[in-house]
Design a protein around this motif. Structure first.
Motif, mmCIF file in Angstrom:
data_model
loop_
_atom_site.group_PDB
_atom_site.id
_atom_site.type_symbol
_atom_site.label_atom_id
_atom_site.label_comp_id
_atom_site.label_asym_id
_atom_site.label_seq_id
_atom_site.Cartn_x
_atom_site.Cartn_y
_atom_site.Cartn_z
ATOM 1 N N MET A 1 -1.394 -9.363 -12.498
ATOM 2 C CA MET A 1 -1.332 -8.285 -11.502
ATOM 3 C C MET A 1 0.068 -8.215 -10.908
ATOM 4 O O MET A 1 0.671 -9.237 -10.595
ATOM 5 N N PRO A 2 0.610 -7.008 -10.723
ATOM 6 C CA PRO A 2 1.947 -6.872 -10.148
ATOM 7 C C PRO A 2 2.013 -7.374 -8.705
ATOM 8 O O PRO A 2 1.030 -7.321 -7.967
ATOM 9 N N GLU A 3 3.175 -7.863 -8.346
ATOM 10 C CA GLU A 3 3.433 -8.309 -6.977
ATOM 11 C C GLU A 3 4.787 -7.777 -6.562
ATOM 12 O O GLU A 3 5.709 -7.687 -7.372
ATOM 13 N N THR A 4 4.891 -7.409 -5.277
ATOM 14 C CA THR A 4 6.176 -6.963 -4.766
ATOM 15 C C THR A 4 6.328 -7.441 -3.332
ATOM 16 O O THR A 4 5.368 -7.942 -2.726
ATOM 17 N N THR A 5 7.510 -7.290 -2.795
ATOM 18 C CA THR A 5 7.747 -7.602 -1.387
ATOM 19 C C THR A 5 7.718 -6.309 -0.594
ATOM 20 O O THR A 5 8.421 -5.352 -0.925
ATOM 21 N N ALA A 6 6.869 -6.293 0.423
ATOM 22 C CA ALA A 6 6.743 -5.110 1.279
ATOM 23 C C ALA A 6 6.616 -5.574 2.722
ATOM 24 O O ALA A 6 5.845 -6.490 3.020
ATOM 25 N N ASN A 7 7.383 -4.977 3.601
ATOM 26 C CA ASN A 7 7.347 -5.351 5.023
ATOM 27 C C ASN A 7 7.614 -6.846 5.200
ATOM 28 O O ASN A 7 7.060 -7.488 6.092
ATOM 29 N N GLY A 8 8.408 -7.417 4.317
ATOM 30 C CA GLY A 8 8.808 -8.804 4.434
ATOM 31 C C GLY A 8 7.835 -9.832 3.903
ATOM 32 O O GLY A 8 8.058 -11.036 4.048
ATOM 33 N N ILE A 9 6.729 -9.394 3.282
ATOM 34 C CA ILE A 9 5.742 -10.321 2.729
ATOM 35 C C ILE A 9 5.403 -9.923 1.298
ATOM 36 O O ILE A 9 5.684 -8.801 0.876
ATOM 37 N N SER A 10 4.787 -10.842 0.555
ATOM 38 C CA SER A 10 4.384 -10.529 -0.813
ATOM 39 C C SER A 10 3.052 -9.795 -0.809
ATOM 40 O O SER A 10 2.117 -10.178 -0.104
ATOM 41 N N ILE A 11 2.988 -8.729 -1.569
ATOM 42 C CA ILE A 11 1.780 -7.915 -1.672
ATOM 43 C C ILE A 11 1.396 -7.796 -3.146
ATOM 44 O O ILE A 11 2.200 -7.386 -3.986
ATOM 45 N N HIS A 12 0.152 -8.141 -3.461
ATOM 46 C CA HIS A 12 -0.377 -7.940 -4.809
ATOM 47 C C HIS A 12 -1.077 -6.585 -4.860
ATOM 48 O O HIS A 12 -1.809 -6.224 -3.941
ATOM 49 N N TYR A 13 -0.859 -5.867 -5.936
ATOM 50 C CA TYR A 13 -1.403 -4.519 -6.051
ATOM 51 C C TYR A 13 -1.756 -4.213 -7.494
ATOM 52 O O TYR A 13 -1.370 -4.924 -8.425
ATOM 53 N N GLU A 14 -2.492 -3.135 -7.684
ATOM 54 C CA GLU A 14 -2.774 -2.585 -9.005
ATOM 55 C C GLU A 14 -2.400 -1.114 -8.995
ATOM 56 O O GLU A 14 -2.638 -0.416 -8.001
ATOM 57 N N ASP A 15 -1.855 -0.643 -10.088
ATOM 58 C CA ASP A 15 -1.351 0.727 -10.191
ATOM 59 C C ASP A 15 -2.000 1.366 -11.415
ATOM 60 O O ASP A 15 -1.787 0.929 -12.544
ATOM 61 N N HIS A 16 -2.812 2.394 -11.189
ATOM 62 C CA HIS A 16 -3.588 3.010 -12.271
ATOM 63 C C HIS A 16 -3.236 4.489 -12.412
ATOM 64 O O HIS A 16 -3.013 5.183 -11.426
ATOM 65 N N GLY A 17 -3.245 4.959 -13.658
ATOM 66 C CA GLY A 17 -3.055 6.381 -13.910
ATOM 67 C C GLY A 17 -1.617 6.743 -14.234
ATOM 68 O O GLY A 17 -0.725 5.893 -14.317
ATOM 69 N N ASP A 18 -1.414 8.032 -14.395
ATOM 70 C CA ASP A 18 -0.105 8.593 -14.744
ATOM 71 C C ASP A 18 0.857 8.380 -13.581
ATOM 72 O O ASP A 18 0.575 8.788 -12.446
ATOM 73 N N LYS A 19 1.995 7.766 -13.855
ATOM 74 C CA LYS A 19 2.978 7.496 -12.792
ATOM 75 C C LYS A 19 3.552 8.785 -12.193
ATOM 76 O O LYS A 19 4.125 8.765 -11.102
ATOM 77 N N ASN A 20 3.406 9.889 -12.893
ATOM 78 C CA ASN A 20 3.910 11.171 -12.384
ATOM 79 C C ASN A 20 2.841 11.965 -11.635
ATOM 80 O O ASN A 20 3.126 13.053 -11.120
ATOM 81 N N ALA A 21 1.617 11.454 -11.608
ATOM 82 C CA ALA A 21 0.531 12.136 -10.904
ATOM 83 C C ALA A 21 0.651 11.912 -9.398
ATOM 84 O O ALA A 21 1.313 10.963 -8.948
ATOM 85 N N PRO A 22 0.015 12.760 -8.575
ATOM 86 C CA PRO A 22 0.049 12.553 -7.127
ATOM 87 C C PRO A 22 -0.526 11.180 -6.777
ATOM 88 O O PRO A 22 -1.616 10.823 -7.217
ATOM 89 N N PRO A 23 0.206 10.383 -5.994
ATOM 90 C CA PRO A 23 -0.246 9.027 -5.691
ATOM 91 C C PRO A 23 -1.300 8.981 -4.590
ATOM 92 O O PRO A 23 -1.256 9.761 -3.630
ATOM 93 N N MET A 24 -2.246 8.053 -4.736
ATOM 94 C CA MET A 24 -3.285 7.834 -3.746
ATOM 95 C C MET A 24 -3.349 6.336 -3.458
ATOM 96 O O MET A 24 -3.564 5.527 -4.360
ATOM 97 N N LEU A 25 -3.144 5.958 -2.201
ATOM 98 C CA LEU A 25 -3.117 4.561 -1.792
ATOM 99 C C LEU A 25 -4.454 4.183 -1.161
ATOM 100 O O LEU A 25 -4.863 4.785 -0.166
ATOM 101 N N LEU A 26 -5.134 3.194 -1.740
ATOM 102 C CA LEU A 26 -6.433 2.744 -1.247
ATOM 103 C C LEU A 26 -6.262 1.468 -0.432
ATOM 104 O O LEU A 26 -5.748 0.466 -0.941
ATOM 105 N N ILE A 27 -6.717 1.491 0.822
ATOM 106 C CA ILE A 27 -6.580 0.356 1.735
ATOM 107 C C ILE A 27 -7.970 -0.187 2.052
ATOM 108 O O ILE A 27 -8.798 0.506 2.638
#
Length: 296
Positions: A1-27
């Protein structure tokens, strides 16, 4: 699973679908990993033409843990709240909203449709209010405003949510997870036992971190009443709620819609505080229709 640094901490996330499609963030909500957003829901949303990103909140799943940081007890926080004193907590829902906004920045996404469930809905409200420039639309799912006079959770639902498992043995954790799911779940759409066990077991094997929910709870309690804040939300807003929710009664959804200008609400009979398989398609359809309308 991808991980990145956001707001100074590590965040694990999943990214699904066409990268050019309108993004939807699920919290996701209290003490819940990103996997509580069902794969079937993600697939439906991708099928509707969206790039869907789900992530582990701080202190849960595979994201950054605030080990050793103490949160005040629930009784102390409740008493301070009644006295009008905001308790000092390890972090706030606003901080968690900054995590979501920071994830979008890390992924070089200027704006997204923001969706939150339960505590995630509260965080999403903060994103829409604080990061309006990043919010294309808002969907708040089985969440609330924090108004203290709204109907409370059913005692058995709240007890099941805050009670810790008897041990960290896998079987005990799975049984506890299944009990919680059944207690707060949808009376109109009871989960299949085998399917539920499979999902809970997968969650337990992915990550177990009992300390995170304690700090999540302190952030919720300290946040208090959001009605004045959400009056300033300008993003097109949809509220989805179950009419049989034992944890966040449907009045919380109605109050949310009443205080966000122009918000619409859709309720479902028999729906509790989960995302049952039978409602995946209609819920995804409501989310997709709302998001597409917001895009113009």
């Amino acid at each position: 699973m991808p991980e990145t640094t956001a707001n100074g901490i590590s965040i694990h996330y999943e990214d699904h679908g066409d990268k050019n499609a309108p993004p939807m963030l699920l919290i996701m909500g209290f003490g819940a990993q990103l996997t509580l957003w069902p794969d079937e829901l993600v697939d439906e949303l991708v099928g509707h033409g969206f790039r869907v990103i789900r992530y582990d909140n701080r202190d849960i799943g595979l994201s950054h843990k605030f080990d050793g940081v103490k949160a005040p007890g629930l009784i102390k926080m409740t008493l301070l709240g009644k006295l009008g004193i905001t308790p000092k907590v390890p972090y706030t829902l606003s901080d968690m909203a900054d995590d979501g906004a920071g994830l979008l920045e890390a992924l070089e996404i200027p704006r997204a449709h923001i969706v939150g469930g339960s505590m995630g809905g509260m965080i999403a409200q903060h994103v829409a209010a604080k990061h309006a420039d990043k919010t294309m639309s808002l969907t708040s799912i089985f969440s609330t405003t924090g108004h203290p006079k709204l109907p409370a959770a059913k005692p058995e639902a709240l007890k099941a949510l805050v009670t810790r498992p008897k041990s960290i043995d896998e079987e005990a954790l799975v049984e506890h997870g299944m009990f919680l799911s059944r207690t707060i779940g949808s009376p109109g759409y009871p989960a299949d036992a085998d399917r539920l066990r499979e999902r809970v077991t997968a969650s337990v094997r992915r990550s177990v971190y009992p300390e995170g929910p304690t700090r999540h709870l302190s952030a919720i309690v300290a946040d208090g009443d959001r009605r004045e804040m959400i009056k300033n939300i300008t993003a097109p807003t949809l509220v989805l709620h179950g009419e049989a929710d034992p944890l966040v009664p449907v009045e919380g959804g109605h109050d949310t819609a009443a205080h966000i200008p122009g918000a619409k609400i859709k309720t479902f009979p028999g729906w509790g505080h989960d995302l049952p398989e039978e409602l995946i398609k209609p819920i995804a359809a409501e989310m997709a229709e709302h998001a597409k309308a917001a895009q113009g």
